[in-house]
Motif scaffolding. Structure first.
Motif, mmCIF file in Angstrom:
data_model
loop_
_atom_site.group_PDB
_atom_site.id
_atom_site.type_symbol
_atom_site.label_atom_id
_atom_site.label_comp_id
_atom_site.label_asym_id
_atom_site.label_seq_id
_atom_site.Cartn_x
_atom_site.Cartn_y
_atom_site.Cartn_z
ATOM 1 N N LEU A 101 0.809 -1.221 0.000
ATOM 2 C CA LEU A 101 0.000 0.000 0.000
ATOM 3 C C LEU A 101 0.836 1.262 0.000
ATOM 4 C CD1 LEU A 101 -2.865 -0.918 2.477
ATOM 5 C CD2 LEU A 101 -3.095 -0.412 0.060
ATOM 6 N N TYR A 102 1.937 1.270 0.785
ATOM 7 C CA TYR A 102 2.706 2.508 0.877
ATOM 8 C C TYR A 102 3.355 2.869 -0.451
ATOM 9 C CZ TYR A 102 6.883 -0.474 1.380
ATOM 10 O OH TYR A 102 7.875 -1.396 1.179
ATOM 11 N N GLU A 103 3.599 1.879 -1.311
ATOM 12 C CA GLU A 103 4.168 2.163 -2.630
ATOM 13 C C GLU A 103 3.120 2.762 -3.570
ATOM 14 O OE1 GLU A 103 6.029 -1.251 -4.325
ATOM 15 O OE2 GLU A 103 7.568 -1.389 -2.767
ATOM 16 N N MET A 104 1.844 2.550 -3.259
ATOM 17 C CA MET A 104 0.774 3.059 -4.116
ATOM 18 C C MET A 104 0.334 4.452 -3.703
ATOM 19 S SD MET A 104 -1.446 -0.452 -4.153
ATOM 20 C CE MET A 104 -2.775 0.196 -5.132
ATOM 21 N N GLY A 105 0.960 5.018 -2.659
ATOM 22 C CA GLY A 105 0.500 6.291 -2.132
ATOM 23 C C GLY A 105 -0.761 6.036 -1.341
ATOM 24 N N ILE A 106 -0.584 5.451 -0.164
ATOM 25 C CA ILE A 106 -1.683 4.872 0.614
ATOM 26 C C ILE A 106 -2.806 5.868 0.892
ATOM 27 C CG2 ILE A 106 -0.595 5.376 2.826
ATOM 28 C CD1 ILE A 106 -1.715 2.767 3.892
ATOM 29 N N THR A 107 -2.487 7.159 1.006
ATOM 30 C CA THR A 107 -3.506 8.136 1.382
ATOM 31 C C THR A 107 -4.622 8.179 0.343
ATOM 32 O OG1 THR A 107 -1.813 9.453 2.468
ATOM 33 C CG2 THR A 107 -3.898 10.537 2.007
ATOM 34 N N GLY A 108 -5.800 7.730 0.730
ATOM 35 C CA GLY A 108 -6.963 7.807 -0.143
ATOM 36 C C GLY A 108 -7.092 6.703 -1.167
ATOM 37 N N ILE A 109 -6.250 5.681 -1.102
ATOM 38 C CA ILE A 109 -6.264 4.651 -2.138
ATOM 39 C C ILE A 109 -7.598 3.900 -2.180
ATOM 40 C CG2 ILE A 109 -5.265 2.779 -0.754
ATOM 41 C CD1 ILE A 109 -4.300 3.597 -4.383
ATOM 42 N N PHE A 110 -8.261 3.769 -1.020
ATOM 43 C CA PHE A 110 -9.535 3.052 -0.977
ATOM 44 C C PHE A 110 -10.739 3.983 -1.080
ATOM 45 C CE2 PHE A 110 -6.884 -0.130 1.385
ATOM 46 C CZ PHE A 110 -6.978 -1.126 0.430
ATOM 47 N N THR A 111 -10.507 5.287 -1.060
ATOM 48 C CA THR A 111 -11.633 6.231 -1.057
ATOM 49 C C THR A 111 -11.721 7.059 -2.339
ATOM 50 O OG1 THR A 111 -10.266 7.912 0.058
ATOM 51 C CG2 THR A 111 -11.551 6.436 1.458
ATOM 52 N N LYS A 112 -10.642 7.100 -3.095
ATOM 53 C CA LYS A 112 -10.569 8.005 -4.247
ATOM 54 C C LYS A 112 -11.662 7.733 -5.289
ATOM 55 C CE LYS A 112 -6.381 9.236 -4.922
ATOM 56 N NZ LYS A 112 -4.950 9.176 -5.264
ATOM 57 N N THR A 113 -11.898 6.453 -5.588
ATOM 58 C CA THR A 113 -12.896 6.106 -6.608
ATOM 59 C C THR A 113 -14.280 6.596 -6.207
ATOM 60 O OG1 THR A 113 -11.592 4.124 -7.073
ATOM 61 C CG2 THR A 113 -13.788 4.226 -8.023
ATOM 62 N N LEU A 114 -14.613 6.444 -4.922
ATOM 63 C CA LEU A 114 -15.912 6.904 -4.437
ATOM 64 C C LEU A 114 -15.982 8.428 -4.402
ATOM 65 C CD1 LEU A 114 -16.581 4.306 -1.613
ATOM 66 C CD2 LEU A 114 -17.857 4.569 -3.738
ATOM 67 N N ASP A 115 -14.854 9.070 -4.076
ATOM 68 C CA ASP A 115 -14.809 10.533 -4.115
ATOM 69 C C ASP A 115 -15.165 11.046 -5.515
ATOM 70 O OD1 ASP A 115 -13.995 10.605 -1.475
ATOM 71 O OD2 ASP A 115 -11.863 10.811 -1.953
ATOM 72 N N VAL A 116 -14.553 10.427 -6.516
ATOM 73 C CA VAL A 116 -14.788 10.830 -7.905
ATOM 74 C C VAL A 116 -16.254 10.604 -8.285
ATOM 75 C CG1 VAL A 116 -14.238 10.322 -10.319
ATOM 76 C CG2 VAL A 116 -12.393 10.472 -8.627
ATOM 77 N N ALA A 117 -16.803 9.459 -7.871
ATOM 78 C CA ALA A 117 -18.207 9.153 -8.182
ATOM 79 C C ALA A 117 -19.146 10.182 -7.542
ATOM 80 C CB ALA A 117 -18.551 7.748 -7.697
ATOM 81 N N MET A 118 -18.798 10.637 -6.333
ATOM 82 C CA MET A 118 -19.628 11.654 -5.679
ATOM 83 C C MET A 118 -19.546 12.987 -6.408
ATOM 84 S SD MET A 118 -19.122 11.069 -1.594
ATOM 85 C CE MET A 118 -20.139 12.497 -1.241
ATOM 86 N N ILE A 119 -18.337 13.393 -6.734
ATOM 87 C CA ILE A 119 -18.136 14.687 -7.392
ATOM 88 C C ILE A 119 -18.801 14.706 -8.773
ATOM 89 C CG2 ILE A 119 -16.362 16.198 -8.395
ATOM 90 C CD1 ILE A 119 -14.568 15.303 -5.976
ATOM 91 N N LYS A 120 -18.812 13.539 -9.442
ATOM 92 C CA LYS A 120 -19.452 13.440 -10.760
ATOM 93 C C LYS A 120 -20.968 13.287 -10.663
ATOM 94 C CE LYS A 120 -17.380 10.758 -13.828
ATOM 95 N NZ LYS A 120 -16.638 9.568 -14.361
#
Length: 305
Positions: free
Chosen positions: A50-69
């Motif tokens: 996870l830390y190599e993927m930039g752990i901050t928000g890795i599990f929430t980003k997709t839902l954030d985008v869906a909300m904003i859209k």
């Protein structure tokens, strides 16, 4: 005005359990709802730590985008996965009553804990650092995936055990008999808590969610997340924090570890509940002035290379 509240969620069994819990709570208050499952980047890539993927928000980003859209109205998260700074336009709607904050070890026998050698699996820097702090002779291997996948990987490998959040296994009823509570391990900030977010300009959903908020849980997780935010400054690190309300006081215990577990800087504070403003920040500043700044700098240099 009345509308169907579209609930965004990851599509794992645990995430769907959480979303359905929120769905049931909203429908009990007279609201109409619809579940909208999506896959997150963190769920799709199970090969990379996870830390190599930039752990901050890795599990929430997709839902954030869906909300904003405008594809979903609210989103349900394990609060420990949520970055301390929410995206612009998204706000906290409710913190549900917190479940167990404990970490547990699911094991294949505990004799190895006495002989100084063993292999433990976890994808968490925090759990790894704390385990190595207590058992420096052990080997810790990376473990990714949803709770069902991780449990299966434990069965398929010759590891002695793997570390899980008790709440996750209890919620979907797969907590086995062969476990021990890791009472000495400081949990992740907001572990065991569920957060529901909404769009800032969506008064209807925000008013609906306000009815679900559990105040004591909200107080504790906000202190823990304030501690995390001041300490990490946007970088992931082995940080544990736990706030509890007891007899009109808030008791706080937090710690920062080196990645290999050899260093531990901790803080404990207790204040009356009326004096909690800046408790998390003050605890974090105490860590930073007691060697935490240098330790965070060294952690960042390792993870960023």
């Amino acid at each position: 005005m009345s509308k169907v509240i579209r609930i965004g969620t990851r599509d794992s069994e645990l995430a769907l359990w959480q979303a359905k819990t929120v769905q049931n709570a909203l429908e009990k208050t007279g609201h109409k709802t619809q579940l909208v499952p999506v896959k997150s980047t963190g769920d799709l890539n199970l090969d990379q730590p996870l830390y190599e993927m930039g752990i901050t928000g890795i599990f929430t980003k997709t839902l954030d985008v869906a909300m904003i859209k405008g594809e979903v109205d609210i989103a349900v998260h394990s609060m420990k996965d949520v970055p301390t700074a929410l995206p612009k336009g998204i706000v906290e709607g409710a913190v549900m009553k917190r479940a167990s904050n404990k970490d547990i070890l699911v094991h294949k026998g505990v004799k190895f804990l006495e002989n100084g050698e063993g292999t433990i699996a976890t994808g968490s820097l925090r759990r790894k650092a704390q385990w190595l702090n207590k058992y420096p002779g052990h080997n810790v291997v990376d473990l990714r995936g949803n709770v069902n996948t991780r449990m299966q990987k434990l069965n398929d490998n010759d590891w002695n055990g793997a570390i899980f959040a008790a709440a996750g296994l209890e919620r979907i009823e797969i907590k086995p008999e062969n476990f021990i509570d890791l009472n000495w391990m400081i949990p992740a900030p907001a572990q065991g808590a569920m957060l529901i977010v909404a769009m800032e300009n969506d008064d209807y959903c925000r008013e609906a969610l306000a009815m679900l908020n559990h105040k004591e849980s909200e107080i504790c997780v906000h202190i823990e997340r304030e501690f995390l935010k001041v300490l990490e400054g946007g970088c992931t690190a082995p940080i544990g924090a736990l706030a509890k309300v007891l007899d009109n006081h808030v008791h706080f215990h937090g710690a920062l570890f080196s990645l290999d577990g050899t260093k531990k800087i901790e803080v404990e504070k207790s204040v009356e509940i009326r004096d909690i403003e800046n408790l998390g920040k003050e605890a974090a500043m105490e860590i930073l002035t007691n060697g935490g700044k240098e330790l965070m700098d060294s952690i960042k240099s390792v993870l960023n290379n």
